[in-house]
Each structure stands twice: as C-alpha cells, then as structure tokens.
Enzyme design. Sequence first.
Site, PDB file in Angstrom:
ATOM      1  N   ILE A   9       0.834  -1.204   0.000  1.00 18.00           N
ATOM      2  CA  ILE A   9       0.000   0.000   0.000  1.00 18.00           C
ATOM      3  C   ILE A   9       0.872   1.259   0.000  1.00 18.00           C
ATOM      4  O   ILE A   9       0.629   2.201  -0.758  1.00 18.00           O
ATOM      5  CB  ILE A   9      -0.970  -0.011   1.213  1.00 18.00           C
ATOM      6  CG1 ILE A   9      -1.920  -1.210   1.102  1.00 18.00           C
ATOM      7  CG2 ILE A   9      -1.758   1.298   1.293  1.00 18.00           C
ATOM      8  CD1 ILE A   9      -2.760  -1.480   2.343  1.00 18.00           C
ATOM      9  N   THR A  20      -4.734   4.955   7.602  1.00 18.00           N
ATOM     10  CA  THR A  20      -5.615   3.929   7.015  1.00 18.00           C
ATOM     11  C   THR A  20      -5.053   2.546   7.313  1.00 18.00           C
ATOM     12  O   THR A  20      -5.415   1.579   6.652  1.00 18.00           O
ATOM     13  CB  THR A  20      -5.774   4.107   5.482  1.00 18.00           C
ATOM     14  OG1 THR A  20      -4.493   3.939   4.869  1.00 18.00           O
ATOM     15  CG2 THR A  20      -6.335   5.456   5.106  1.00 18.00           C
ATOM     16  N   SER A  21      -4.137   2.452   8.317  1.00 18.28           N
ATOM     17  CA  SER A  21      -3.520   1.132   8.583  1.00 18.28           C
ATOM     18  C   SER A  21      -4.314   0.393   9.659  1.00 18.28           C
ATOM     19  O   SER A  21      -5.249  -0.345   9.332  1.00 18.28           O
ATOM     20  CB  SER A  21      -2.048   1.301   8.948  1.00 18.28           C
ATOM     21  OG  SER A  21      -1.888   2.058  10.136  1.00 18.28           O
ATOM     22  N   ARG A  22      -3.992   0.621  10.924  1.00 18.49           N
ATOM     23  CA  ARG A  22      -4.774   0.058  12.025  1.00 18.49           C
ATOM     24  C   ARG A  22      -4.875   1.133  13.098  1.00 18.49           C
ATOM     25  O   ARG A  22      -3.916   1.872  13.343  1.00 18.49           O
ATOM     26  CB  ARG A  22      -4.117  -1.201  12.602  1.00 18.49           C
ATOM     27  CG  ARG A  22      -4.278  -2.442  11.753  1.00 18.49           C
ATOM     28  CD  ARG A  22      -5.738  -2.946  11.723  1.00 18.49           C
ATOM     29  NE  ARG A  22      -5.902  -4.143  10.918  1.00 18.49           N
ATOM     30  CZ  ARG A  22      -6.252  -4.147   9.634  1.00 18.49           C
ATOM     31  NH1 ARG A  22      -6.480  -3.022   9.003  1.00 18.49           N
ATOM     32  NH2 ARG A  22      -6.403  -5.292   8.987  1.00 18.49           N
ATOM     33  N   ASP A  58      -9.283   6.180   8.689  1.00 17.00           N
ATOM     34  CA  ASP A  58     -10.189   5.138   8.204  1.00 17.00           C
ATOM     35  C   ASP A  58     -10.287   4.027   9.244  1.00 17.00           C
ATOM     36  O   ASP A  58     -11.069   3.098   9.074  1.00 17.00           O
ATOM     37  CB  ASP A  58      -9.676   4.567   6.871  1.00 17.00           C
ATOM     38  CG  ASP A  58     -10.670   3.608   6.238  1.00 17.00           C
ATOM     39  OD1 ASP A  58     -11.869   3.962   6.184  1.00 17.00           O
ATOM     40  OD2 ASP A  58     -10.263   2.505   5.811  1.00 17.00           O
ATOM     41  N   GLU A 107     -12.482   0.646  17.292  1.00 19.01           N
ATOM     42  CA  GLU A 107     -13.519   0.621  16.259  1.00 19.01           C
ATOM     43  C   GLU A 107     -14.434  -0.600  16.339  1.00 19.01           C
ATOM     44  O   GLU A 107     -15.525  -0.600  15.765  1.00 19.01           O
ATOM     45  CB  GLU A 107     -12.884   0.675  14.860  1.00 19.01           C
ATOM     46  CG  GLU A 107     -12.142  -0.589  14.445  1.00 19.01           C
ATOM     47  CD  GLU A 107     -11.541  -0.503  13.043  1.00 19.01           C
ATOM     48  OE1 GLU A 107     -10.856   0.486  12.746  1.00 19.01           O
ATOM     49  OE2 GLU A 107     -11.761  -1.449  12.252  1.00 19.01           O
ATOM     50  N   HIS A 145     -13.588   2.374   8.188  1.00 16.21           N
ATOM     51  CA  HIS A 145     -12.793   1.233   7.688  1.00 16.21           C
ATOM     52  C   HIS A 145     -13.302   0.761   6.318  1.00 16.21           C
ATOM     53  O   HIS A 145     -13.711  -0.393   6.145  1.00 16.21           O
ATOM     54  CB  HIS A 145     -12.814   0.082   8.709  1.00 16.21           C
ATOM     55  CG  HIS A 145     -11.600  -0.800   8.602  1.00 16.21           C
ATOM     56  ND1 HIS A 145     -10.976  -1.346   9.697  1.00 16.21           N
ATOM     57  CD2 HIS A 145     -10.890  -1.235   7.533  1.00 16.21           C
ATOM     58  CE1 HIS A 145      -9.944  -2.080   9.303  1.00 16.21           C
ATOM     59  NE2 HIS A 145      -9.878  -2.020   7.984  1.00 16.21           N
ATOM     60  N   GLN A 146     -13.287   1.673   5.364  1.00 12.96           N
ATOM     61  CA  GLN A 146     -13.787   1.343   4.027  1.00 12.96           C
ATOM     62  C   GLN A 146     -12.694   1.373   2.962  1.00 12.96           C
ATOM     63  O   GLN A 146     -12.996   1.280   1.773  1.00 12.96           O
ATOM     64  CB  GLN A 146     -14.930   2.297   3.640  1.00 12.96           C
ATOM     65  CG  GLN A 146     -14.474   3.750   3.401  1.00 12.96           C
ATOM     66  CD  GLN A 146     -15.593   4.636   2.879  1.00 12.96           C
ATOM     67  OE1 GLN A 146     -16.418   5.114   3.641  1.00 12.96           O
ATOM     68  NE2 GLN A 146     -15.631   4.874   1.582  1.00 12.96           N
ATOM     69  N   PHE A 172     -10.693  -0.785   1.951  1.00 15.13           N
ATOM     70  CA  PHE A 172     -10.641  -2.009   1.117  1.00 15.13           C
ATOM     71  C   PHE A 172     -11.875  -2.147   0.232  1.00 15.13           C
ATOM     72  O   PHE A 172     -11.933  -3.080  -0.577  1.00 15.13           O
ATOM     73  CB  PHE A 172     -10.574  -3.239   2.038  1.00 15.13           C
ATOM     74  CG  PHE A 172     -11.875  -3.467   2.777  1.00 15.13           C
ATOM     75  CD1 PHE A 172     -12.207  -2.703   3.886  1.00 15.13           C
ATOM     76  CD2 PHE A 172     -12.783  -4.418   2.334  1.00 15.13           C
ATOM     77  CE1 PHE A 172     -13.415  -2.882   4.542  1.00 15.13           C
ATOM     78  CE2 PHE A 172     -14.002  -4.607   2.987  1.00 15.13           C
ATOM     79  CZ  PHE A 172     -14.311  -3.834   4.102  1.00 15.13           C
TER      80      PHE A 172
HETATM   81  P1  NAD Z   1       2.744  -4.918   3.642  1.00 15.79           P
HETATM   82  O1  NAD Z   1       3.070  -6.087   4.519  1.00 15.79           O
HETATM   83  O2  NAD Z   1       2.884  -5.058   2.168  1.00 15.79           O
HETATM   84  O3  NAD Z   1       3.614  -3.646   4.098  1.00 15.79           O
HETATM   85  C1  NAD Z   1       3.790  -3.263   5.431  1.00 15.79           C
HETATM   86  C2  NAD Z   1       5.115  -2.518   5.508  1.00 15.79           C
HETATM   87  O4  NAD Z   1       5.238  -1.989   6.822  1.00 15.79           O
HETATM   88  C3  NAD Z   1       6.346  -3.394   5.243  1.00 15.79           C
HETATM   89  O5  NAD Z   1       7.161  -2.810   4.264  1.00 15.79           O
HETATM   90  C4  NAD Z   1       7.024  -3.465   6.593  1.00 15.79           C
HETATM   91  O6  NAD Z   1       8.457  -3.563   6.489  1.00 15.79           O
HETATM   92  C5  NAD Z   1       6.593  -2.128   7.191  1.00 15.79           C
HETATM   93  N1  NAD Z   1       6.781  -2.079   8.633  1.00 15.79           N
HETATM   94  C6  NAD Z   1       6.766  -3.092   9.539  1.00 15.79           C
HETATM   95  N2  NAD Z   1       7.040  -2.635  10.765  1.00 15.79           N
HETATM   96  C7  NAD Z   1       7.240  -1.303  10.635  1.00 15.79           C
HETATM   97  C8  NAD Z   1       7.586  -0.264  11.554  1.00 15.79           C
HETATM   98  N3  NAD Z   1       7.796  -0.538  12.853  1.00 15.79           N
HETATM   99  N4  NAD Z   1       7.707   0.997  11.081  1.00 15.79           N
HETATM  100  C9  NAD Z   1       7.516   1.256   9.767  1.00 15.79           C
HETATM  101  N5  NAD Z   1       7.217   0.332   8.856  1.00 15.79           N
HETATM  102  C10 NAD Z   1       7.068  -0.939   9.288  1.00 15.79           C
HETATM  103  O7  NAD Z   1       1.255  -4.505   4.041  1.00 15.79           O
HETATM  104  P2  NAD Z   1       0.224  -3.654   3.168  1.00 15.79           P
HETATM  105  O8  NAD Z   1      -0.589  -4.560   2.315  1.00 15.79           O
HETATM  106  O9  NAD Z   1       0.923  -2.488   2.562  1.00 15.79           O
HETATM  107  O10 NAD Z   1      -0.766  -3.155   4.334  1.00 15.79           O
HETATM  108  C11 NAD Z   1      -0.315  -2.286   5.356  1.00 15.79           C
HETATM  109  C12 NAD Z   1      -1.352  -2.242   6.452  1.00 15.79           C
HETATM  110  O11 NAD Z   1      -2.527  -1.609   5.967  1.00 15.79           O
HETATM  111  C13 NAD Z   1      -1.852  -3.639   6.902  1.00 15.79           C
HETATM  112  O12 NAD Z   1      -1.002  -4.221   7.888  1.00 15.79           O
HETATM  113  C14 NAD Z   1      -3.209  -3.325   7.471  1.00 15.79           C
HETATM  114  O13 NAD Z   1      -3.070  -3.054   8.853  1.00 15.79           O
HETATM  115  C15 NAD Z   1      -3.632  -2.045   6.739  1.00 15.79           C
HETATM  116  N6  NAD Z   1      -4.784  -2.270   5.849  1.00 15.79           N
HETATM  117  C16 NAD Z   1      -5.861  -1.440   5.971  1.00 15.79           C
HETATM  118  C17 NAD Z   1      -6.960  -1.617   5.133  1.00 15.79           C
HETATM  119  C18 NAD Z   1      -8.163  -0.712   5.202  1.00 15.79           C
HETATM  120  O14 NAD Z   1      -9.227  -1.078   4.681  1.00 15.79           O
HETATM  121  N7  NAD Z   1      -8.055   0.468   5.789  1.00 15.79           N
HETATM  122  C19 NAD Z   1      -6.968  -2.656   4.202  1.00 15.79           C
HETATM  123  C20 NAD Z   1      -5.833  -3.461   4.097  1.00 15.79           C
HETATM  124  C21 NAD Z   1      -4.736  -3.267   4.918  1.00 15.79           C
END
Ligand code: NAD
Length: 334
Positions: free
Chosen positions: A155, A232-234, A258, A263, A295-296, A298
């Site tokens: 992402i 938009t991560s967690r 998001d 939540e 949380h939309q 995705f």
């Molecule tokens: P990914 O595994 O491809 O990438 C995650 C990146 O974070 C990796 O490059 C990793 O090295 C890095 N990372 C790990 N620990 C770290 C730290 N301490 N500091 C900085 N970077 C660090 O994952 P992705 O597919 O890019 O997804 C990222 C996150 O997005 C998921 O873990 C999930 O929590 C979230 N997500 C949210 C939605 C949504 O609907 N809002 C949907 C999918 C995923």
Amino acid sequence: MRVAVFSTKPHDRRFLEAANTKTRHQLVFLEPQLSCETVPLVEGAGAVCAFVNDRLDAEVIAQLTSQGIGLIALRSAGFNHVNLAAAETAGITVARVPAYSPHAIAEHTIALILTLNRKTHRAFNRVREGNFALEGLLGFDLDGKTVGIVGTGLIGVAVARIMTGFGCRVIAYDPVPNPGCEALGVRYVAIDELLSGSDIITLHCPLTPATYHLIDAYALGRMKRGAMLINTSRGAVVDTRAAIRGLKDGTIGSLGLDVYEEESGLFFEDMSDRIIPDDVFARLLTFPNVLITGHQGFFTEEALTAIAETTIGNITAFERDGRALHEVGARRAG
Ligand code: NAD
C-alpha cells in the site's frame, strides 16, 4: 468443507458465493462477530472465516479447538487481532489474504488527503444550503509538499506512486526499504526526520508491538506544526487521546482516519439511531478538520473479488493438502 463465516455483511455473501461456485464449500453465513459467546455457532464446521473485528484471542481459539476447527481463514491482510501463538499451540492453521488491491486502500488514502485539504466535505454541504462563501475552505497546493510514508509495503508504495504524480517530495520510514519505492525517488529517513520534515504523514505499517501508538505525544511533539496526519492502517498505531490533544493545540492541522483503535464496537454497523457510547470517538467527531471513514479503504469491487477468491483458495487448499495458500505463522506476530 463447512465454513462458519462470521461478521457477514450482504457484500461478503455476494462475493464469497460468486467465488465459491465451482468449489461448493458449505458456507454458513453468520451476522454476529466471533467471540466467546458466538463460538457455539461453529458447530459442525471445519473452518471459520473471520474479519478484522472478530475476536481471535487465546480464549476464543481454545474454544475453537474444542469445536474441532482446523483453519481460521481471515478475509483481511492484517492479522494483529489473532493470537498466533495460541493458534500454533492449538494446531489451528491461520491463513490471510496477503494482497488484494493495495490500490483500493492507497486511493482511499488520497481521497482523505484531497478532501481534508480542499474541504470538499464542507463545500458539498455549504453549496446544498445555498452558501457559496469560501471562508474556511482554504487549502494548499500538493505540488512541492513533502509527504512522509510510514511503512512502504504494497500500500505504501502505491501511495508513493500517486503522490509523486502530484509533484510531491516523498520520504519514507520502514525498517525494510522497498526498492520499488527507491526507484520512484523516495528517500528513506529515520522516523524523527520523517515526523519533522513532512507536511503530510500517512501510515501504512501493520499493527505490531513495535508500531502500537507509534504516533503518540512524543511523535506529535516532533511533527511539523499544522501537518496533516492520515491513518488507514490500524487504529492503535495512533494514540487517539494524544491526537485529540494535538488537534486542540494545533500540532495536527488535519486528521484523516479510516481506522480507530476502539472501532470494533462501532464500525461496520448502522449506529445512526443510537447514542455513541465512546466519548473519545465522539470528541473526534466535533473537530471541523477531522475526517473519519468507517474502515472502508478495502471496499472496492476489485478488492472484494480478490479477497473472496483468495479466501476460497485458502479453504480449498487446506481441505485438499492440509495447508492453506497464504498461512501466517506465530513468528510473524512481532
Ligand atoms: P505490507 O506487509 O505489504 O507492508 C507493510 C510494511 O510496513 C512493510 O514494508 C514493513 O516492512 C513495514 N513495517 C513493519 N514494521 C514497521 C515499523 N515498525 N515501522 C515502519 N514500517 C514498518 O502490508 P500492506 O498490504 O501495505 O498493508 C499495510 C497495512 O494496511 C496492513 O497491515 C493493514 O493493517 C492495513 N490495511 C488497511 C486496510 C483498510 O481497509 N483500511 C486494508 C488493508 C490493509
């Protein structure tokens, strides 16, 4: 295989049924979230299919084991809500959807950035009320601004690609630099430099013990005053109470979320005729410079199709070979 599908919404049913037409697993669609109270609903199933706010702690996993569950098939990439050590000890396989559409979340991130900057959410309401005044709608050019990306996986790199297209300078922090990002001209920096040098900070790392409250009072104190923060991560990557203090004292210029650390009792439900019991969340809703979506990120056709197909693929492979396609092991938990 009989699969108990928890937290089912109409779209889950639609996309999973479409993906299951050839394999014909017996999908039992259940609206409740998975919890200690709802575990008995798995009776007769060999697998559970769970989403981000289902409870998969040691207690629930122990109960799933006694019900004969062999597979937890997550409909998500993130697995921070699963006690992987407990699953491993119990001999339950955990599978996830490692990549579905990073574009879906990246593009939603951009939607939050553009909306917060140009205040289109406020303009929409004003114009419908016949109010064409511009006061309060002032934005800034994205061109030439510095965007700091925390976590440059699938992402994060998609966000970097879009933001470089806007003419932004992109810097990043990730313990494992991504060559794809470096090829875009992204410069990796220490977290403190990212915090102090970015006009917009956007979070794309997973939630782990190392990233829990990564953005806390200390981090906010290092941010450029008035910067935009997007998550938009967690939810728990941001300390919400510290963010509220940052909004009140102007450290945070605008906040786009998001995801929210508490939540699970709110998002994905229609709460419009109920009182929101969470005072911290209610306070967030009072700021004009805060934009929250439930949380939309995705939620696109492409992402839901890919999630359903990979989930069914995980279940089919597990039933056939005893191994899912995309397993998550306990050693990944940290
Ligand atoms: P990914 O595994 O491809 O990438 C995650 C990146 O974070 C990796 O490059 C990793 O090295 C890095 N990372 C790990 N620990 C770290 C730290 N301490 N500091 C900085 N970077 C660090 O994952 P992705 O597919 O890019 O997804 C990222 C996150 O997005 C998921 O873990 C999930 O929590 C979230 N997500 C949210 C939605 C949504 O609907 N809002 C949907 C999918 C995923």
